[in-house]
Design a protein around this motif. Sequence first.
Motif, mmCIF file in Angstrom:
data_model
loop_
_atom_site.group_PDB
_atom_site.id
_atom_site.type_symbol
_atom_site.label_atom_id
_atom_site.label_comp_id
_atom_site.label_asym_id
_atom_site.label_seq_id
_atom_site.Cartn_x
_atom_site.Cartn_y
_atom_site.Cartn_z
ATOM 1 N N THR A 155 15.632 -16.675 20.921
ATOM 2 C CA THR A 155 15.976 -15.776 21.790
ATOM 3 C C THR A 155 15.006 -15.385 22.855
ATOM 4 O O THR A 155 14.948 -15.285 23.977
ATOM 5 N N LEU A 156 13.859 -15.245 22.310
ATOM 6 C CA LEU A 156 12.620 -15.024 22.962
ATOM 7 C C LEU A 156 12.089 -15.839 24.086
ATOM 8 O O LEU A 156 11.764 -15.468 25.078
ATOM 9 N N PHE A 157 12.159 -17.218 23.505
ATOM 10 C CA PHE A 157 11.857 -18.350 24.424
ATOM 11 C C PHE A 157 12.857 -18.548 25.715
ATOM 12 O O PHE A 157 12.319 -18.795 26.773
ATOM 13 N N ILE A 158 14.141 -18.314 25.183
ATOM 14 C CA ILE A 158 15.284 -18.402 26.442
ATOM 15 C C ILE A 158 15.123 -16.946 27.441
ATOM 16 O O ILE A 158 15.185 -17.307 28.556
ATOM 17 N N LYS A 159 14.519 -16.176 26.830
ATOM 18 C CA LYS A 159 14.493 -14.800 27.662
ATOM 19 C C LYS A 159 13.365 -15.142 28.560
ATOM 20 O O LYS A 159 13.385 -14.832 30.051
ATOM 21 N N GLN A 160 12.214 -15.685 28.011
ATOM 22 C CA GLN A 160 11.081 -16.103 28.886
ATOM 23 C C GLN A 160 11.375 -17.006 30.062
ATOM 24 O O GLN A 160 11.054 -17.040 31.180
#
Length: 677
Positions: A144-149
């Motif tokens: 989820t963090l990577f997709i948000k980035q």
Amino acid sequence: MLGEEMIVTSLSLYEITDAKWAEKITQGAYWEIIKQITEVSDDIECYNSVLEKFSGLNSDESQFLFAVSALNIFIQNNFTGPLLSSKLLESIAAEDSNACSAASTLNNAMYSLVRCTSLLDLSTKYFESKDDSSLSDIVFKIRTLFIKQMLLEEKCTAIFERIEKNITTLKNHPQFKDLSNEIKCKLYIEFGFTYLYFEQVTKSRQCMDTAKSLIGFDFQLTGALGKRTKFQQTAVAQLTVETIIDKRVADHAPLENEPQAIDLNDDTLLESISFSNIDSKKYINNLTAPFLLHTASCKLRDNSLDEMLREEVIAFIEAIIEGKTFSYCISAHAYFLRSRLEKTSIRKLCRSMEQLEEVVQGFDCKKTCSRTGNLLVSGLPPMWCQQKLLAELYTAVGSHKSALDMYERLHMVEEQVTSMIAAGRYEAAEKLTRSLLSERETPKLYCVLGDTTQDIVHYEKAWELSDQTSARAMKSLGYHYFNVKDYPKALECMLKSLDCNYLQAGLWFTAGCAALAIPEYSTAIKCFRESVMVDDESAQAWSNLGAAYERTDEVVKAFNCYKEAVKHAYNDWRIWENYLCAAARVKHIPTVLLAYKRIVDMGQKVTDDRIPNCLVAVVRENITSACGKSGSLFYDEILALFKYASSKVTSDFNMWKCYAALHLDIEGKVDVVKGID
């Protein structure tokens, strides 16, 4: 909470309608509602009821599956398609504004056309609320963090640090070692693409190497006879990929519909290289293809690809396309990379544009199909990045109007302005930027205005408006001063930009170059060390680091840096000459001989006249080499080197003089006839 089976089924983010999910999901009637949403349902009331029921789910597993489902729907609508119905997207959009505002900052806004951000926000908040006891929760925190980035305009250091922390936590988890090699392989592939996105190339390669070792897979480029054109009579050597595998790697992913391949239809070139007598079993599947994609992506980081590197990348991409992985994300990314390469080829430009149009038009496909599998192990960029490349292809064929229309639809102001400037519409570009600034002042828009007018006042205004936190403003100002050769100011601005955001691999290198020019060698060393830490295969960074060490008389460190540089720039004679001079300074005679011969092999003359003189002095004065061998013992090797060099480079006066000296001045080795010759 959930064991290895859940990680397997959730790893590739399969559609919720997948058979492996259905057994768990259909335990309650409310899961049928989620199933309808995934199948592009128009029932908005059902969607709203799902949101209401989330807080009432009565088991951790149900909440986990719901959060993953929300993330899956978000990915479907922003990366792969097919899009949900317009009515349902409008309903979800009503919940999106708060989530989008929360994710954006003044200097790093979320892309304005992201769909279903409330679903990503729901999923993110769920996984952030969980502790680190479950492997699945940690994995999805990272995702989820990577997709948000990927939704943000610039790389965020805070997100990167949280991702790194979670990756470390996952690796140290007591249950991690119990996972099967195939699952750990997929996780390491994900980490590899994540690090690559943040330009941490060294760490990315380390993850991919670990993944390959887990399944006993490897690959290499090799040569094979083949034909490129329809009229070619004789097969000649062509690059191809050879796979090496201990055993056939099982791939349990479901089959997906790949984008339709567009034929080249050229009157001269074949559709692909026609190889003769080559083993067609390359073992390319959903588990092995990401390694080739990763290698191609790493090489494509350098926009100035030479013809040889271009051929290498094409070989990797064609192996994936011909391999028929039946994975939408892997195939789409392979076509995306091939289109990037082919936009510079006159014969292939049309195919590259049509292929990307095929992928982009597929986002609006009304057919319900599973596409999200393997997204995070493929490195596929979001929809708007794929559409942006299509606009660049329109520009390449001279269709500036189509490119500008697409940039306008995508709300990409910076690219729109750049396209206007490329078309010679300078006044229109400035007018557009000022019009947008009149509506809302942002640091980015002032930077774009600075790019348009080449007036540094606008970069300074952006820096002030951001309260001295805009990395983009200081980077642009730094490049401006660098281009006008005001290196002290350039270095000052670049270091300020790096203080705001250190995830700028290219800027570390340029800052090091500015520091070398001032000169500020300690700063140059720091910058180039950061650059090689990010990418340990950057020959120029290693070479410049060696030059900085050489200026501070740290000759051994300089020698070791040049040694690394020549590994990755074998055909660059200038780096070889740096290596040669450093080897002479540390008295490593075997390396001097090796580097001298390599420069001659490339048809170049050694420009430093001291080197041939030093080689004569080694024998004449019996200087002991760093390897412990007496100088006189190198006589035959040095003589052979000069003999070889004189046959390749006949115009080097000093080398001829030293060659003669070896025959005339060395005690016990005098040969007057050869010396006079």
